[in-house]
Design a protein around this motif. Structure first.
Motif, PDB file in Angstrom:
ATOM      1  N   GLU A  34      31.599 -13.667  55.147  1.00 30.39           N
ATOM      2  CA  GLU A  34      32.185 -14.189  53.832  1.00 30.39           C
ATOM      3  C   GLU A  34      33.684 -13.791  54.176  1.00 30.39           C
ATOM      4  N   ALA A  66      34.028 -10.912  49.482  1.00 36.12           N
ATOM      5  CA  ALA A  66      33.667  -9.722  49.594  1.00 36.12           C
ATOM      6  C   ALA A  66      33.732  -8.478  48.371  1.00 36.12           C
ATOM      7  N   ILE A  74      34.845  -4.582  49.357  1.00 36.72           N
ATOM      8  CA  ILE A  74      33.326  -4.520  48.888  1.00 36.72           C
ATOM      9  C   ILE A  74      33.193  -2.867  48.085  1.00 36.72           C
ATOM     10  N   ASP A  75      32.851  -2.419  49.433  1.00 40.09           N
ATOM     11  CA  ASP A  75      32.501  -0.680  49.706  1.00 40.09           C
ATOM     12  C   ASP A  75      33.524  -0.447  48.542  1.00 40.09           C
ATOM     13  N   GLN A 107      34.137  -5.057  54.636  1.00 42.80           N
ATOM     14  CA  GLN A 107      33.068  -4.183  54.001  1.00 42.80           C
ATOM     15  C   GLN A 107      33.674  -2.968  53.369  1.00 42.80           C
ATOM     16  N   THR A 128      32.467 -10.248  45.201  1.00 34.04           N
ATOM     17  CA  THR A 128      31.159  -9.693  45.241  1.00 34.04           C
ATOM     18  C   THR A 128      30.811  -8.214  44.638  1.00 34.04           C
ATOM     19  N   GLY A 129      31.776  -7.767  45.235  1.00 34.86           N
ATOM     20  CA  GLY A 129      31.723  -6.026  44.788  1.00 34.86           C
ATOM     21  C   GLY A 129      32.366  -6.303  43.015  1.00 34.86           C
ATOM     22  N   GLU A 173      27.939  -5.630  55.435  1.00 33.80           N
ATOM     23  CA  GLU A 173      26.796  -5.521  54.033  1.00 33.80           C
ATOM     24  C   GLU A 173      27.179  -5.459  52.937  1.00 33.80           C
ATOM     25  N   GLN A 174      26.373  -6.272  51.978  1.00 31.87           N
ATOM     26  CA  GLN A 174      26.573  -6.395  50.823  1.00 31.87           C
ATOM     27  C   GLN A 174      25.212  -5.727  50.558  1.00 31.87           C
TER      28      GLN A 174
END
Lengths: 397, 305
Positions: A5, A10, A142-143, A139, A13-14, A176-177
């Motif tokens: 995505e 990202a 989102i993290d 990554q 989503t986070g 990675e979600q």
């Protein structure tokens, strides 16, 4: 779940996984798809949050400030002039010690108008007191959002998660979600001690005096300078706190380990290129080419810019021949802001390296690998003859 | 009509009177308002109407000062002080949190001055009205930036001397903020006066029975800013209404009606606007021509009522 995505998705989503409760945002390029995605999550009832389509960025931050004061987890996002329009509110949110999280898709500031990437927007807000975290890939976006909510509510200081506009916001990458259950166990609900509560009324952000002052119970309460001092101390503590949070995140999710700075081939390096954001990945390619030619060079990216991880940076740079600071921002009339910070951090080191400053990529000017190669090669071959004046890369005068 | 008759009539019309006004106070006495402050009257009365289950949102204004200096507060309700331009949006945020946290029946009330409402704060307020936010917004209009020392505002009437219109008086007419807010088509817009506090009380009470954005604009005399003796706050406020300069009305679902003292004035002879102008020092640079123009504007307006 492994997905492909955009950086903005990202981030969105986070935010969803972090169970933000109140979201207010005003669209601005290149943050827009993040805002759109959040409204879609909420409207489709996939995400139980209040999405408030405000009429300005100033109001977006006002909504977040008030919602957080009332005990809700709040989020907003912006870019460039939108960030500057809410500048007053950024200072307010910090002074009120509210654990907001905001994403900034970094973009150059007008005038003249530019919608493309540089980092002048967030760098210009470095002294507001917000924690600034920069992501280098999707990554990390989102993290970082998930970790940012945890950090913000641990230290009661708002956190900006910054990522390069277009270069990260609009490109697609695999990442990675995390599962919702995992995030829920990592990030407890927001449960502030003090919030706007008719059962326990308080007057928030009132006028303070220059001096300390007793309350009605005779207890001495702080004046403005004590409140601001405590903010600074808590910000410094946030460096350690973030390392601890990142460690816990790494144990649970298997990712992380470099919350303050990220290094690439720095251990045996004599030269280190220093930057913020996605540029660090491009520099890795350059460094690999130079290493093939026998040049001992590495890359360090600053992941947390405020509070400034000076000790971690000095630990890497002290003893090197030269640190080459490449920046997509400038403290106009002086030097790159990061350059100044790094020189300052190294000042008391007995083995301080030469430090060079390059300005590049402003307003989205393409950063060519050959240009980077030329600049770094020059710095490495004549570390002691390049002066203190910022040098510009890719300029066509 | 003598006072007793008015009280009896008000009781018959289910209006609040001094006899049945709630006794509970939410503003401590001895606060930092100036003596004779009109805001001090309506804040006390307004909070009585709102009651305990209320969260207040306040931008910089005289009210910030009235509420006290940290760590002492004169208000017994939760209150968040916010930046000047953000009141409507901040109230939105409090309501958003109440929804998110499933806290029902909390009054979210923004309380701001005329500058914070009609000038620097109008964008955030307009946004909140357009979005239909479930908030009550109360503007106390003391017709200048009083907290910073009596500078002109959008709602300063024409001809008034302020510290930024020090010689000629303000050249422009008063901005009609309640009409601007009413143009958003919200469910309840009302005007009130600090000189008629119980009328204001009832309007707050009525606003509380309606959902969505509700706006009450309160004419609020200011002794130091308007240059009159602190004894005359009520007298000056009443003269503004009785001379027909400031009208008390409600707009409910788009239906306009005069209320209280203004309703009683319809078809009756009113004192000339000069009575009002002469009661204060701020109008002393008015020339005869402007006085005549203002009287004509008032007469034209009232001919339509």
């Amino acid at each position: 779940m492994h997905i492909i995505e955009s950086g903005n998705v990202a981030a969105a989503t986070g935010v969803k996984l972090s169970r933000a409760q109140v979201i207010a945002a005003y669209p601005i390029t290149p943050q827009t798809p993040l805002t759109e995605k959040l409204s879609e999550f909420v409207e489709s009832e996939e995400f139980d949050a209040q999405y408030i389509p405000v009429e300005s960025e100033h109001s977006a931050m006002a909504v977040c400030i008030a919602a957080s004061s009332a005990g809700a987890r709040a989020f907003t996002a912006t870019s460039a002039n939108g960030l500057l329009y809410m500048s007053e509110q950024l200072h307010w949110a910090v002074g009120a010690r509210l654990p907001l999280v905001m994403c900034v898709a970094n973009r150059g500031i007008g005038a003249p108008w530019t919608v493309w990437n540089d980092q002048q927007d967030t760098m210009s807000q470095r002294d507001a007191g917000w924690i600034q975290i920069y992501a280098n890939d999707h990554q990390q976006i989102i993290d970082s959002v998930i970790k940012a909510f945890r950090l913000a509510q641990t230290v009661s200081i708002p956190v900006m998660v910054c990522y390069d506009g277009y270069i990260l916001s609009h490109t697609y990458m695999p990442f990675e979600q995390p599962d919702q259950e995992q995030v829920d166990s990592f990030l407890p609900p927001f449960a502030p001690k003090n919030f706007l509560d008719p059962e326990n009324p308080g007057n928030f952000n009132t006028v303070t005096l220059p001096d300390v002052r007793p309350g009605v119970d005779g207890k001495i309460e702080p004046g403005y300078i004590e409140i601001r001092h405590n903010l600074h101390e808590d910000l410094r503590t946030a460096l350690d706190t973030y390392e601890e949070i990142d460690k816990e995140f790494e144990e649970q999710f298997g990712r992380g380990g470099n919350p303050l700075i990220e290094q690439y081939k720095c251990d045996d390096a004599e030269f280190v290129a220093v930057c913020i954001g996605s540029l660090s990945y491009q520099l890795r390619d350059v460094i690999d080419i130079m290493r093939d030619d026998g040049m001992k060079i590495g890359v360090m990216s600053v992941q947390m810019y405020r509070p400034f991880p000076d000790e971690a940076i000095v630990a890497v740079l002290a003893g090197k021949k030269c640190a080459i600071v490449l920046e997509k921002a400038l403290s106009y009339g002086n030097q790159g802001a990061l350059y100044g910070d790094i020189k300052s951090a190294l000042y008391n080191s007995d083995t301080k390296p030469h430090v060079h400053n390059y300005i590049l990529g402003l307003g989205g000017r393409e950063i060519k690998t050959q240009h980077l190669l030329d600049a770094l090669t020059e710095s490495c071959t004549s570390p002691d003859t390049i002066g203190d004046t910022p040098r510009w890369i890719g300029l066509k005068l | 009509m003598d006072r007793l008759k008015i009280i009896k009539k008000n009781i018959m019309e289910k209006k609040t009177t001094i006899l049945n006004l709630t006794e509970e106070e939410f503003v401590h006495s001895g606060n930092r308002a100036c003596s004779g402050c009109g805001l001090s009257i309506i804040y006390r009365i307004g909070l009585k109407a709102l009651g305990k289950n209320t969260i207040l949102v306040v931008p910089p204004s005289c009210l910030t000062v009235l509420q006290g200096l940290y760590p002492v507060a004169s208000t017994k309700l939760p209150c968040v002080n916010v930046t000047f331009a953000s009141t409507g949006a901040a109230a939105t945020g409090v309501r958003g949190a109440m929804k998110a946290l499933k806290k029902e029946n909390v009054n979210v009330v923004a309380w701001a001055g005329d500058g914070g409402t009609g000038d620097i704060g109008i964008q955030a307020l307009s946004g909140a009205c357009e979005r239909g936010e479930d908030i009550i917004y109360i503007c106390y209009d003391n017709e200048a930036y009083m907290n910073t020392g009596v500078q002109r505002s959008g709602t300063t009437p024409q001809g008034v001397l302020t510290t930024t219109t020090p010689i000629k008086g303000k050249l422009q007419e008063k901005k009609d903020v309640p009409s601007i807010i009413a143009a958003h088509g919200i469910g309840y817009v009302a005007t009130a006066s600090a000189a008629y506090p119980l009328d204001f009380y009832d309007k707050v009470k009525k606003a509380m029975t309606i959902s969505g954005p509700r706006y009450i604009h309160v004419h609020t005399p200011c002794p130091p800013g308007w240059s009159f003796d602190t004894r005359f706050t009520i007298k000056v406020g009443k003269l503004a209404v009785k001379s027909g300069l400031f009208d008390l009305y409600e707009i409910e679902d788009g239906e306009f009606q005069l209320t209280g003292e203004s309703k009683r004035l319809v078809g009756k002879e009113k004192p000339p606007v000069t009575d009002y102008f002469n009661s204060q020092g701020r109008f002393k640079s008015l020339d005869a021509e402007l006085v005549k123009t203002v009287q004509e504007r008032v007469d034209t307006k009232w001919a339509k009522y």
